[in-house]
Scaffold this motif. Structure first.
Motif, PDB file in Angstrom:
ATOM      1  N   GLY A  82       0.824  -1.200   0.000  1.00 20.07           N
ATOM      2  CA  GLY A  82       0.000   0.000   0.000  1.00 20.07           C
ATOM      3  C   GLY A  82       0.860   1.253   0.000  1.00 20.07           C
ATOM      4  N   GLU A  83       0.198   2.406   0.002  1.00 22.46           N
ATOM      5  CA  GLU A  83       0.912   3.673  -0.146  1.00 22.46           C
ATOM      6  C   GLU A  83       1.082   4.433   1.171  1.00 22.46           C
ATOM      7  OE1 GLU A  83       0.966   5.761  -3.440  1.00 22.46           O
ATOM      8  OE2 GLU A  83       0.765   3.965  -4.661  1.00 22.46           O
ATOM      9  N   LEU A  84       0.483   3.957   2.272  1.00 20.92           N
ATOM     10  CA  LEU A  84       0.600   4.672   3.543  1.00 20.92           C
ATOM     11  C   LEU A  84       1.858   4.252   4.297  1.00 20.92           C
ATOM     12  CD1 LEU A  84      -2.977   4.753   5.082  1.00 20.92           C
ATOM     13  CD2 LEU A  84      -1.685   6.626   4.094  1.00 20.92           C
ATOM     14  N   CYS A  85       2.352   5.163   5.120  1.00 16.75           N
ATOM     15  CA  CYS A  85       3.515   4.895   5.961  1.00 16.75           C
ATOM     16  C   CYS A  85       3.183   3.746   6.922  1.00 16.75           C
ATOM     17  CB  CYS A  85       3.886   6.154   6.743  1.00 16.75           C
ATOM     18  SG  CYS A  85       5.172   5.907   7.968  1.00 16.75           S
ATOM     19  N   TRP A  86       4.058   2.772   7.012  1.00 19.88           N
ATOM     20  CA  TRP A  86       3.792   1.609   7.848  1.00 19.88           C
ATOM     21  C   TRP A  86       3.977   1.910   9.326  1.00 19.88           C
ATOM     22  CZ3 TRP A  86       7.207  -1.931  10.490  1.00 19.88           C
ATOM     23  CH2 TRP A  86       8.536  -1.527  10.528  1.00 19.88           C
ATOM     24  N   LEU A  87       4.580   3.042   9.675  1.00 21.61           N
ATOM     25  CA  LEU A  87       4.803   3.380  11.080  1.00 21.61           C
ATOM     26  C   LEU A  87       3.696   4.274  11.640  1.00 21.61           C
ATOM     27  CD1 LEU A  87       8.648   3.920  10.889  1.00 21.61           C
ATOM     28  CD2 LEU A  87       7.453   2.064  12.042  1.00 21.61           C
ATOM     29  N   CYS A  88       3.391   5.371  10.962  1.00 22.55           N
ATOM     30  CA  CYS A  88       2.395   6.301  11.504  1.00 22.55           C
ATOM     31  C   CYS A  88       1.016   6.098  10.896  1.00 22.55           C
ATOM     32  CB  CYS A  88       2.859   7.747  11.312  1.00 22.55           C
ATOM     33  SG  CYS A  88       2.892   8.310   9.604  1.00 22.55           S
ATOM     34  N   GLN A  89       0.911   5.408   9.789  1.00 23.51           N
ATOM     35  CA  GLN A  89      -0.350   5.130   9.105  1.00 23.51           C
ATOM     36  C   GLN A  89      -1.117   6.391   8.727  1.00 23.51           C
ATOM     37  OE1 GLN A  89      -1.433   2.048   8.168  1.00 23.51           O
ATOM     38  NE2 GLN A  89       0.534   1.318   8.913  1.00 23.51           N
ATOM     39  N   GLY A  90      -0.431   7.528   8.647  1.00 24.47           N
ATOM     40  CA  GLY A  90      -1.143   8.764   8.349  1.00 24.47           C
ATOM     41  C   GLY A  90      -0.640   9.489   7.122  1.00 24.47           C
ATOM     42  N   ALA A  91       0.603   9.332   6.788  1.00 26.90           N
ATOM     43  CA  ALA A  91       1.196  10.064   5.674  1.00 26.90           C
ATOM     44  C   ALA A  91       1.490   9.098   4.532  1.00 26.90           C
ATOM     45  CB  ALA A  91       2.487  10.748   6.128  1.00 26.90           C
ATOM     46  N   PRO A  92       1.545   9.607   3.308  1.00 26.68           N
ATOM     47  CA  PRO A  92       1.904   8.721   2.203  1.00 26.68           C
ATOM     48  C   PRO A  92       3.355   8.274   2.303  1.00 26.68           C
ATOM     49  CG  PRO A  92       1.669  10.984   1.446  1.00 26.68           C
ATOM     50  CD  PRO A  92       1.222  10.956   2.868  1.00 26.68           C
ATOM     51  N   GLY A  93       3.607   7.042   1.921  1.00 25.71           N
ATOM     52  CA  GLY A  93       4.962   6.497   1.986  1.00 25.71           C
ATOM     53  C   GLY A  93       5.805   7.003   0.830  1.00 25.71           C
ATOM     54  N   THR A  94       6.629   7.990   1.083  1.00 24.02           N
ATOM     55  CA  THR A  94       7.460   8.569   0.029  1.00 24.02           C
ATOM     56  C   THR A  94       8.842   7.924  -0.029  1.00 24.02           C
ATOM     57  OG1 THR A  94       8.160  10.298   1.562  1.00 24.02           O
ATOM     58  CG2 THR A  94       6.292  10.791   0.118  1.00 24.02           C
ATOM     59  N   THR A  95       9.225   7.193   1.002  1.00 24.40           N
ATOM     60  CA  THR A  95      10.517   6.504   1.021  1.00 24.40           C
ATOM     61  C   THR A  95      10.276   5.029   1.326  1.00 24.40           C
ATOM     62  OG1 THR A  95      10.885   6.892   3.377  1.00 24.40           O
ATOM     63  CG2 THR A  95      11.720   8.565   1.866  1.00 24.40           C
ATOM     64  N   ILE A  96      11.325   4.241   1.170  1.00 26.60           N
ATOM     65  CA  ILE A  96      11.260   2.819   1.498  1.00 26.60           C
ATOM     66  C   ILE A  96      12.103   2.593   2.745  1.00 26.60           C
ATOM     67  CG2 ILE A  96      11.750   0.486   0.672  1.00 26.60           C
ATOM     68  CD1 ILE A  96       9.517   1.899  -0.846  1.00 26.60           C
ATOM     69  N   ASP A 109      17.835  -5.946  -0.079  1.00 27.44           N
ATOM     70  CA  ASP A 109      16.869  -6.054  -1.169  1.00 27.44           C
ATOM     71  C   ASP A 109      15.823  -7.143  -0.967  1.00 27.44           C
ATOM     72  OD1 ASP A 109      18.656  -8.078  -1.385  1.00 27.44           O
ATOM     73  OD2 ASP A 109      19.032  -7.825  -3.522  1.00 27.44           O
ATOM     74  N   ASP A 110      15.596  -7.568   0.254  1.00 29.62           N
ATOM     75  CA  ASP A 110      14.580  -8.574   0.544  1.00 29.62           C
ATOM     76  C   ASP A 110      13.232  -7.878   0.705  1.00 29.62           C
ATOM     77  OD1 ASP A 110      13.207 -10.826   1.232  1.00 29.62           O
ATOM     78  OD2 ASP A 110      13.978 -10.899   3.293  1.00 29.62           O
ATOM     79  N   LEU A 111      12.225  -8.279  -0.082  1.00 28.29           N
ATOM     80  CA  LEU A 111      10.917  -7.627  -0.020  1.00 28.29           C
ATOM     81  C   LEU A 111      10.265  -7.763   1.347  1.00 28.29           C
ATOM     82  CD1 LEU A 111       9.288  -8.376  -3.470  1.00 28.29           C
ATOM     83  CD2 LEU A 111       9.985  -6.189  -2.537  1.00 28.29           C
ATOM     84  N   ALA A 112      10.558  -8.821   2.072  1.00 29.30           N
ATOM     85  CA  ALA A 112       9.989  -8.995   3.404  1.00 29.30           C
ATOM     86  C   ALA A 112      10.574  -7.989   4.399  1.00 29.30           C
ATOM     87  CB  ALA A 112      10.232 -10.412   3.905  1.00 29.30           C
ATOM     88  N   ASN A 113      11.692  -7.358   4.056  1.00 31.12           N
ATOM     89  CA  ASN A 113      12.341  -6.402   4.949  1.00 31.12           C
ATOM     90  C   ASN A 113      12.078  -4.955   4.535  1.00 31.12           C
ATOM     91  OD1 ASN A 113      13.978  -5.791   7.205  1.00 31.12           O
ATOM     92  ND2 ASN A 113      15.716  -5.419   5.858  1.00 31.12           N
ATOM     93  N   LEU A 114      11.290  -4.722   3.499  1.00 32.39           N
ATOM     94  CA  LEU A 114      11.049  -3.368   2.997  1.00 32.39           C
ATOM     95  C   LEU A 114       9.587  -2.985   3.178  1.00 32.39           C
ATOM     96  CD1 LEU A 114      13.064  -3.612  -0.330  1.00 32.39           C
ATOM     97  CD2 LEU A 114      13.793  -2.565   1.805  1.00 32.39           C
ATOM     98  N   ARG A 115       9.344  -1.734   3.581  1.00 36.84           N
ATOM     99  CA  ARG A 115       7.996  -1.196   3.739  1.00 36.84           C
ATOM    100  C   ARG A 115       7.983   0.263   3.293  1.00 36.84           C
ATOM    101  NH1 ARG A 115       7.557  -5.783   4.787  1.00 36.84           N
ATOM    102  NH2 ARG A 115       6.414  -6.822   6.412  1.00 36.84           N
ATOM    103  N   PRO A 116       6.836   0.740   2.797  1.00 36.94           N
ATOM    104  CA  PRO A 116       6.730   2.173   2.486  1.00 36.94           C
ATOM    105  C   PRO A 116       6.699   2.985   3.780  1.00 36.94           C
ATOM    106  CG  PRO A 116       4.647   1.070   2.070  1.00 36.94           C
ATOM    107  CD  PRO A 116       5.633   0.013   2.436  1.00 36.94           C
ATOM    108  N   CYS A 117       7.354   4.131   3.762  1.00 32.49           N
ATOM    109  CA  CYS A 117       7.466   4.941   4.976  1.00 32.49           C
ATOM    110  C   CYS A 117       7.528   6.421   4.585  1.00 32.49           C
ATOM    111  CB  CYS A 117       8.734   4.534   5.723  1.00 32.49           C
ATOM    112  SG  CYS A 117       8.907   5.272   7.336  1.00 32.49           S
TER     113      CYS A 117
END
Length: 152
Positions: A82-96, A109-117
């Protein structure tokens, strides 16, 4: 120090340290005593904090490598989580962000270790554990009470 008509500070013989337009110099005490040892210590600390040319080359290579991976994986991560920040759930995830930070052995580069933030959470978190960072976020949020008792 004297001022001109517009209030701009001007250097005078009574004021040996030029304080600039803000009128402050942190290396001058109350009695306007300048200490060159303080400036030397600050310069030494700045020089010690700079990376050596070898360290700078290694960091630059790592950044180029991560930029290539980031460009390739960003759309996949955003589609997966998804596009929301995985930590605050309020802002769009502009970084990984890495769930397990690289400094603690997380995979680059493991997808299980990356989240939008969002960039704010990503930079503030650093290498902190996600649960500890979320507890800091919860403590910063104001607790809002209802304006009236709706259920009783």
């Amino acid at each position: 120090m004297t001022t001109r008509g517009g209030g701009t500070p001007r250097r005078s013989a009574a004021d040996p340290v030029w304080r600039g337009p803000g009128g402050r110099n942190r290396n001058v005490d109350i009695a306007n005593n300048y200490d060159p040892k303080i400036d030397a210590a600050r310069a030494a600390a700045r020089a010690a904090a700079r990376p050596t040319p070898e360290q700078a080359a290694i960091l630059a290579a790592k950044r180029r490598h991560w930029d290539r991976i980031s460009r390739r994986l960003r759309p996949i991560v955003l589609a997966e989580y998804g596009e929301l920040c995985w930590l605050c759930q309020g802002a769009p995830g502009t970084t990984i962000d890495h769930v397990t930070p690289l400094s603690k052995g997380g995979a680059v580069d493991d997808l299980a270790n990356l989240r939008p933030c969002c960039s704010n959470c990503n930079y503030r978190r650093g290498d902190m554990d996600a649960d500890a960072f979320r507890s800091i976020l919860r403590a910063e949020r104001p607790k809002v009470r209802p304006s009236r008792n709706w259920f009783g």
